[in-house]
Design an enzyme around this catalytic site. Sequence first.
Site, short mmCIF file in Angstrom:
data_model
loop_
_atom_site.label_atom_id
_atom_site.label_comp_id
_atom_site.label_asym_id
_atom_site.label_seq_id
_atom_site.Cartn_x
_atom_site.Cartn_y
_atom_site.Cartn_z
N LYS A 54 0.83 -1.22 0.00
CA LYS A 54 0.00 0.00 0.00
C LYS A 54 0.86 1.26 0.00
CE LYS A 54 -3.74 -2.53 2.17
NZ LYS A 54 -4.68 -2.73 3.26
N GLN A 98 -5.14 -1.59 9.66
CA GLN A 98 -4.94 -2.89 9.03
C GLN A 98 -5.53 -4.00 9.91
OE1 GLN A 98 -3.69 -3.20 5.95
NE2 GLN A 98 -3.65 -5.42 5.88
N ASP A 121 -11.25 2.36 3.54
CA ASP A 121 -11.49 0.92 3.40
C ASP A 121 -12.95 0.63 3.06
OD1 ASP A 121 -9.29 -0.79 3.78
OD2 ASP A 121 -9.27 -0.44 5.94
N1 L34 Z 1 -8.06 -2.60 6.97
N2 L34 Z 1 -7.23 -4.69 6.45
C1 L34 Z 1 -7.75 -3.53 6.05
N3 L34 Z 1 -8.01 -3.25 4.75
C2 L34 Z 1 -7.71 -4.17 3.78
O1 L34 Z 1 -8.01 -3.93 2.50
C3 L34 Z 1 -7.13 -5.39 4.16
N4 L34 Z 1 -6.73 -6.35 3.24
C4 L34 Z 1 -6.83 -7.76 3.60
C5 L34 Z 1 -6.19 -7.93 4.98
N5 L34 Z 1 -6.47 -6.86 5.90
C6 L34 Z 1 -6.93 -5.64 5.52
C7 L34 Z 1 -5.75 -6.18 2.35
O2 L34 Z 1 -5.29 -5.10 2.05
C8 L34 Z 1 -6.05 -8.43 2.49
N6 L34 Z 1 -5.36 -7.36 1.81
C9 L34 Z 1 -4.43 -7.53 0.77
C10 L34 Z 1 -3.73 -6.46 0.19
C11 L34 Z 1 -2.80 -6.66 -0.82
C12 L34 Z 1 -2.53 -7.90 -1.27
C13 L34 Z 1 -3.18 -8.98 -0.71
C14 L34 Z 1 -4.13 -8.78 0.30
C15 L34 Z 1 -1.50 -8.09 -2.34
O3 L34 Z 1 -0.91 -7.14 -2.77
N7 L34 Z 1 -1.25 -9.34 -2.78
C16 L34 Z 1 -0.27 -9.66 -3.78
C17 L34 Z 1 0.83 -10.53 -3.18
C18 L34 Z 1 1.49 -9.93 -1.99
C19 L34 Z 1 2.58 -10.82 -1.40
O4 L34 Z 1 3.48 -11.27 -2.15
O5 L34 Z 1 2.52 -11.10 -0.18
C20 L34 Z 1 -0.96 -10.47 -4.88
O6 L34 Z 1 -0.45 -10.46 -5.99
O7 L34 Z 1 -2.00 -11.09 -4.61
#
Ligand code: L34
Length: 296
Positions: A54, A98, A121
């Site tokens: 983020k 988060q 969010d």
């Molecule tokens: N308050 N909490 C709040 N807001 C959110 O919107 C989230 N979420 C979830 C968990 N808690 C939260 C997220 O941001 C899950 N989540 C989230 C954000 C980004 C990614 C996955 C979940 C992401 O960028 N995933 C990448 C891989 C990242 C890695 O390598 O670890 C992908 O390509 O899926």
Amino acid sequence: MSAKIIDGKKVADLTIANLRKDVEQWVERGNRRPFLKVVQVGNDPASSAYIGSKTNACKKVGIDTDTTHLPDTVSAKDLKKSIIQFNNDDSIDGILVQLPLPSHLSSHDVIESIDYRKDVDGFHPMNIGRLSVDQPTFKSCTPAGILELFNYYSIPVKSKHAVVVGASNIVGSPMAVMLSRENNTGKATTTICHKFTRDLTTHTISADILIVAAGHPNLIKAEMVKEGAVVIDVGINRVADETSERGYKLVGDCDFDAIREKASWITPVPGGVGPMTVAMLMKNTLLAAKKSIYPD
Ligand code: L34
């Protein structure tokens, strides 16, 4: 059939490039750069990784950000005190706490203490409520990102049977609302399944659009999917993998390789829904800075 891949990373990068232009225009007109305040309680490694994505996206878009770290022993009272301070700070446009939080804290109470006008969010009951009655709102980032993918790939939603597996407040539930409303992005017939659903396959097999946000690796197998379905895998599970440098790999909730032979479209994990979540957060933060949803 071999499914076409829905490239969330690509669409997120495009979205971010467009938002960057919007932010620059906003700043050129004499406005302060949008500012996102992130709050991290404790130091869960997955949370740290998502917050990293983020803040990295903020840099690309031209949004200022910082993260307030609080210990995992923080009291509800002290956490709330910080949030109120951020609510009252006019230099902060968006606030994100988060999740998940340590078990002694109530995420409901914490979310409700955030000023809904800064709730980028889209988790505050005010924003969830407005979503349910089709009023302008901060849309929860993951489901909003999925709708953006349907739009980008011209995947029709209207009159389809959409089945959402998982009824969480942050994904499944707002996703089902968005799909079922009688507006441009909705008009689907929507079924929501959860851990009390009897015979999951009866429902998933009839889905034209199957959205899985359960957090269980391999929950959805090819025999549970209809030929030609659109499959959106929201799961991001860390499973042990000795061949990888990090010691784990990321997998979704779906048996990707087998389902790929049956579906018409499918999202990969990683590189599917995750990056879109982050892109939608950027979009919401700009909307908050512009006071587009809640004008003064
Ligand atoms: N308050 N909490 C709040 N807001 C959110 O919107 C989230 N979420 C979830 C968990 N808690 C939260 C997220 O941001 C899950 N989540 C989230 C954000 C980004 C990614 C996955 C979940 C992401 O960028 N995933 C990448 C891989 C990242 C890695 O390598 O670890 C992908 O390509 O899926």
